[in-house]
Write a protein that holds these residues in place. Sequence first.
Motif, PDB file in Angstrom:
ATOM      1  N   TYR A 102       0.885  -1.171   0.000  1.00 20.61           N
ATOM      2  CA  TYR A 102       0.000   0.000   0.000  1.00 20.61           C
ATOM      3  C   TYR A 102       0.918   1.215   0.000  1.00 20.61           C
ATOM      4  CZ  TYR A 102      -4.441   2.421   0.813  1.00 20.61           C
ATOM      5  OH  TYR A 102      -5.572   3.205   0.692  1.00 20.61           O
ATOM      6  N   LYS A 103       1.375   1.558  -1.196  1.00 19.01           N
ATOM      7  CA  LYS A 103       2.431   2.550  -1.386  1.00 19.01           C
ATOM      8  C   LYS A 103       2.076   3.919  -0.805  1.00 19.01           C
ATOM      9  CE  LYS A 103       4.927   2.132  -5.086  1.00 19.01           C
ATOM     10  NZ  LYS A 103       5.446   2.161  -6.458  1.00 19.01           N
ATOM     11  N   VAL A 104       0.810   4.329  -0.912  1.00 19.81           N
ATOM     12  CA  VAL A 104       0.402   5.646  -0.420  1.00 19.81           C
ATOM     13  C   VAL A 104       0.670   5.795   1.076  1.00 19.81           C
ATOM     14  CG1 VAL A 104      -2.019   5.069   0.054  1.00 19.81           C
ATOM     15  CG2 VAL A 104      -1.409   7.418  -0.557  1.00 19.81           C
ATOM     16  N   GLU A 105       0.668   4.685   1.812  1.00 21.83           N
ATOM     17  CA  GLU A 105       0.954   4.700   3.247  1.00 21.83           C
ATOM     18  C   GLU A 105       2.384   4.268   3.547  1.00 21.83           C
ATOM     19  OE1 GLU A 105      -0.915   5.571   6.007  1.00 21.83           O
ATOM     20  OE2 GLU A 105      -2.408   6.397   4.651  1.00 21.83           O
ATOM     21  N   GLY A 106       3.135   3.875   2.518  1.00 18.46           N
ATOM     22  CA  GLY A 106       4.524   3.465   2.708  1.00 18.46           C
ATOM     23  C   GLY A 106       4.679   2.157   3.461  1.00 18.46           C
ATOM     24  N   VAL A 107       3.732   1.231   3.254  1.00 19.09           N
ATOM     25  CA  VAL A 107       3.789  -0.041   3.971  1.00 19.09           C
ATOM     26  C   VAL A 107       3.608  -1.225   3.030  1.00 19.09           C
ATOM     27  CG1 VAL A 107       2.948   0.912   6.164  1.00 19.09           C
ATOM     28  CG2 VAL A 107       1.320  -0.068   4.541  1.00 19.09           C
ATOM     29  N   GLU A 108       4.142  -2.335   3.491  1.00 16.80           N
ATOM     30  CA  GLU A 108       3.857  -3.639   2.912  1.00 16.80           C
ATOM     31  C   GLU A 108       3.337  -4.503   4.049  1.00 16.80           C
ATOM     32  OE1 GLU A 108       7.428  -5.151   1.119  1.00 16.80           O
ATOM     33  OE2 GLU A 108       7.385  -3.649  -0.475  1.00 16.80           O
ATOM     34  N   ALA A 109       2.477  -5.452   3.718  1.00 19.25           N
ATOM     35  CA  ALA A 109       1.953  -6.371   4.724  1.00 19.25           C
ATOM     36  C   ALA A 109       2.227  -7.789   4.256  1.00 19.25           C
ATOM     37  CB  ALA A 109       0.457  -6.153   4.930  1.00 19.25           C
ATOM     38  N   LEU A 110       2.776  -8.583   5.147  1.00 22.95           N
ATOM     39  CA  LEU A 110       3.079  -9.979   4.856  1.00 22.95           C
ATOM     40  C   LEU A 110       2.087 -10.848   5.620  1.00 22.95           C
ATOM     41  CD1 LEU A 110       4.913 -12.115   3.558  1.00 22.95           C
ATOM     42  CD2 LEU A 110       6.329 -11.997   5.623  1.00 22.95           C
ATOM     43  N   PHE A 111       1.373 -11.689   4.876  1.00 22.40           N
ATOM     44  CA  PHE A 111       0.366 -12.576   5.459  1.00 22.40           C
ATOM     45  C   PHE A 111       0.796 -14.020   5.265  1.00 22.40           C
ATOM     46  CE2 PHE A 111      -1.852  -8.677   4.594  1.00 22.40           C
ATOM     47  CZ  PHE A 111      -2.743  -8.545   5.646  1.00 22.40           C
ATOM     48  N   ASN A 112       0.812 -14.784   6.345  1.00 18.99           N
ATOM     49  CA  ASN A 112       1.018 -16.225   6.293  1.00 18.99           C
ATOM     50  C   ASN A 112      -0.352 -16.865   6.443  1.00 18.99           C
ATOM     51  OD1 ASN A 112       3.958 -16.498   6.134  1.00 18.99           O
ATOM     52  ND2 ASN A 112       3.905 -15.466   8.106  1.00 18.99           N
ATOM     53  N   LEU A 113      -0.684 -17.744   5.507  1.00 18.72           N
ATOM     54  CA  LEU A 113      -2.007 -18.356   5.470  1.00 18.72           C
ATOM     55  C   LEU A 113      -1.899 -19.866   5.475  1.00 18.72           C
ATOM     56  CD1 LEU A 113      -2.210 -15.936   2.780  1.00 18.72           C
ATOM     57  CD2 LEU A 113      -4.358 -16.016   4.019  1.00 18.72           C
ATOM     58  N   GLU A 114      -2.986 -20.489   5.898  1.00 17.94           N
ATOM     59  CA  GLU A 114      -3.051 -21.941   5.868  1.00 17.94           C
ATOM     60  C   GLU A 114      -4.429 -22.355   5.348  1.00 17.94           C
ATOM     61  OE1 GLU A 114      -1.192 -25.287   8.643  1.00 17.94           O
ATOM     62  OE2 GLU A 114      -2.744 -24.109   9.650  1.00 17.94           O
ATOM     63  N   ARG A 115      -4.419 -23.413   4.531  1.00 12.40           N
ATOM     64  CA  ARG A 115      -5.659 -23.941   3.950  1.00 12.40           C
ATOM     65  C   ARG A 115      -5.940 -25.298   4.573  1.00 12.40           C
ATOM     66  NH1 ARG A 115      -4.493 -24.818  -1.772  1.00 12.40           N
ATOM     67  NH2 ARG A 115      -3.587 -26.688  -0.917  1.00 12.40           N
ATOM     68  N   ASP A 116      -7.186 -25.504   5.019  1.00 10.47           N
ATOM     69  CA  ASP A 116      -7.525 -26.803   5.607  1.00 10.47           C
ATOM     70  C   ASP A 116      -7.920 -27.789   4.520  1.00 10.47           C
ATOM     71  OD1 ASP A 116     -10.253 -26.414   4.941  1.00 10.47           O
ATOM     72  OD2 ASP A 116     -10.826 -25.880   6.990  1.00 10.47           O
ATOM     73  N   SER A 117      -8.256 -29.001   4.921  1.00 12.83           N
ATOM     74  CA  SER A 117      -8.557 -30.068   3.960  1.00 12.83           C
ATOM     75  C   SER A 117      -9.814 -29.795   3.140  1.00 12.83           C
ATOM     76  CB  SER A 117      -8.698 -31.402   4.690  1.00 12.83           C
ATOM     77  OG  SER A 117      -9.775 -31.342   5.608  1.00 12.83           O
ATOM     78  N   LYS A 118     -10.658 -28.882   3.581  1.00 14.11           N
ATOM     79  CA  LYS A 118     -11.879 -28.534   2.836  1.00 14.11           C
ATOM     80  C   LYS A 118     -11.677 -27.319   1.927  1.00 14.11           C
ATOM     81  CE  LYS A 118     -14.867 -30.526   6.297  1.00 14.11           C
ATOM     82  NZ  LYS A 118     -15.909 -30.305   7.296  1.00 14.11           N
ATOM     83  N   GLY A 119     -10.470 -26.753   1.933  1.00 15.23           N
ATOM     84  CA  GLY A 119     -10.179 -25.616   1.065  1.00 15.23           C
ATOM     85  C   GLY A 119     -10.394 -24.257   1.706  1.00 15.23           C
ATOM     86  N   TRP A 120     -10.655 -24.215   3.005  1.00 16.56           N
ATOM     87  CA  TRP A 120     -10.869 -22.954   3.709  1.00 16.56           C
ATOM     88  C   TRP A 120      -9.532 -22.357   4.129  1.00 16.56           C
ATOM     89  CZ3 TRP A 120     -15.666 -20.849   4.056  1.00 16.56           C
ATOM     90  CH2 TRP A 120     -16.744 -21.691   3.795  1.00 16.56           C
ATOM     91  N   TRP A 121      -9.343 -21.073   3.812  1.00 21.78           N
ATOM     92  CA  TRP A 121      -8.116 -20.364   4.174  1.00 21.78           C
ATOM     93  C   TRP A 121      -8.308 -19.614   5.484  1.00 21.78           C
ATOM     94  CZ3 TRP A 121      -3.535 -20.874   1.856  1.00 21.78           C
ATOM     95  CH2 TRP A 121      -3.504 -21.341   0.539  1.00 21.78           C
ATOM     96  N   THR A 122      -7.237 -19.477   6.230  1.00 25.93           N
ATOM     97  CA  THR A 122      -7.218 -18.637   7.417  1.00 25.93           C
ATOM     98  C   THR A 122      -5.858 -17.943   7.498  1.00 25.93           C
ATOM     99  OG1 THR A 122      -7.664 -18.596   9.793  1.00 25.93           O
ATOM    100  CG2 THR A 122      -6.412 -20.457   8.985  1.00 25.93           C
ATOM    101  N   VAL A 123      -5.844 -16.744   8.063  1.00 29.12           N
ATOM    102  CA  VAL A 123      -4.592 -16.020   8.275  1.00 29.12           C
ATOM    103  C   VAL A 123      -3.987 -16.534   9.573  1.00 29.12           C
ATOM    104  CG1 VAL A 123      -3.528 -13.773   8.707  1.00 29.12           C
ATOM    105  CG2 VAL A 123      -5.398 -13.965   7.043  1.00 29.12           C
ATOM    106  N   ILE A 124      -2.767 -17.045   9.478  1.00 27.60           N
ATOM    107  CA  ILE A 124      -2.049 -17.572  10.635  1.00 27.60           C
ATOM    108  C   ILE A 124      -1.260 -16.465  11.328  1.00 27.60           C
ATOM    109  CG2 ILE A 124      -0.273 -19.223  11.388  1.00 27.60           C
ATOM    110  CD1 ILE A 124      -2.918 -20.465  10.368  1.00 27.60           C
TER     111      ILE A 124
END
Length: 131
Positions: A102-124
């Motif tokens: 998000y360049k206008v704010e001078g930031v980057e965000a790093l997200f680590n995610l995990e997907r369960d056996s049914k295909g649902w994602w969550t942010v870890i």
Amino acid sequence: MLFAVGSNWAGDSTTQQSQSLLPRSVLKLIIDHPILAPFLHSEISDRVPLVVSDHLLEPGVTPSKFDQPLRIIRDREVGAQPHLRILSFEMSGSRAKALIEYKVEGVEALFNLERDSKGWWTVIDARIIEH
């Protein structure tokens, strides 16, 4: 929050890390994550609706933020207007990493995610990298 993606992702058991397109359900998890909230500034007129570059973004249903659908704009046409941009989305088995700018704010965000056996994602885990 959890979101599912198409069945082709749910059955993928590859362990190789690969650059992929970010599913729009994952984009919804990202834009709603509290780590980004201090930077989105819905009170500033040119920040609503939230603009997102289509760079590395999978086609699909457009999520909403601030009670309005996101404005998805072609990467080469987004110009200097405030926008989120996906810098990378790498998958390795049931895990993924997304780096968002998000360049206008001078930031980057790093997200680590995990997907369960049914295909649902969550942010870890998520963290902000300020420039």
